[in-house]
Design a protein around this motif. Structure first.
Motif, mmCIF file in Angstrom:
data_model
loop_
_atom_site.group_PDB
_atom_site.id
_atom_site.type_symbol
_atom_site.label_atom_id
_atom_site.label_comp_id
_atom_site.label_asym_id
_atom_site.label_seq_id
_atom_site.Cartn_x
_atom_site.Cartn_y
_atom_site.Cartn_z
ATOM 1 N N ASN A 1 0.836 -1.193 0.000
ATOM 2 C CA ASN A 1 0.000 0.000 0.000
ATOM 3 C C ASN A 1 0.877 1.252 0.000
ATOM 4 O O ASN A 1 1.049 1.887 1.030
ATOM 5 N N PRO A 2 1.432 1.639 -1.158
ATOM 6 C CA PRO A 2 2.357 2.775 -1.192
ATOM 7 C C PRO A 2 1.705 4.117 -0.817
ATOM 8 O O PRO A 2 2.382 5.000 -0.292
ATOM 9 N N GLU A 3 0.422 4.264 -1.090
ATOM 10 C CA GLU A 3 -0.248 5.520 -0.780
ATOM 11 C C GLU A 3 -0.514 5.685 0.711
ATOM 12 O O GLU A 3 -0.735 6.786 1.188
ATOM 13 N N GLY A 4 -0.499 4.611 1.446
ATOM 14 C CA GLY A 4 -0.850 4.647 2.862
ATOM 15 C C GLY A 4 0.310 4.917 3.805
ATOM 16 O O GLY A 4 0.102 5.097 5.002
ATOM 17 N N TYR A 5 1.539 4.951 3.277
ATOM 18 C CA TYR A 5 2.701 5.079 4.153
ATOM 19 C C TYR A 5 3.667 6.158 3.670
ATOM 20 O O TYR A 5 3.784 6.423 2.477
#
Length: 110
Positions: free
Chosen positions: A51-55
């Motif tokens: 989940n690249p957008e979440g971190y």
């Protein structure tokens, strides 16, 4: 969804730096810290890949991993050097400067 900081991102960076700083502690401390940092970095990278957008904080993880790899290499080289010194001069030779000089003269053939 609100972005979270990657788990252990700062710790990975700190361990990467410390692995380089402590590489001269007979090689053991830097090697251990470097290996821990690489393992933690691999776990954090997998979490980020899901989940690249979440971190946030992937740059700390990447930098820490690179520093840890450098620390592992330096620590390994220093550990090999210390092992060679012990095998060549003996532990007693490393403890006593006069004995070390005598053994070096013997090696040089004087």
């Amino acid at each position: 969804m609100e972005q979270q900081k990657l788990p252990n991102a700062t710790l990975i960076l700190i361990f990467g730096i410390l692995s380089i700083v402590t590489c001269c502690c007979y090689g053991f401390v830097g090697l251990i810290l470097g290996i821990i940092a690489v393992v933690l970095a691999n776990k954090a990278t997998k979490v980020y890949a899901e989940n690249p957008e979440g971190y946030t904080g992937i740059s700390n993880v990447k930098t820490g991993k690179i520093l840890a790899i450098i620390g592992i290499v330096l620590s390994s080289l220093y550990l090999i050097f210390v092992a060679w010194m012990v095998m060549t001069f003996g532990w007693e030779g490393l403890q006593d400067q006069e004995l070390m000089q005598e053994r070096i003269r013997e090696m040089m053939g004087q």
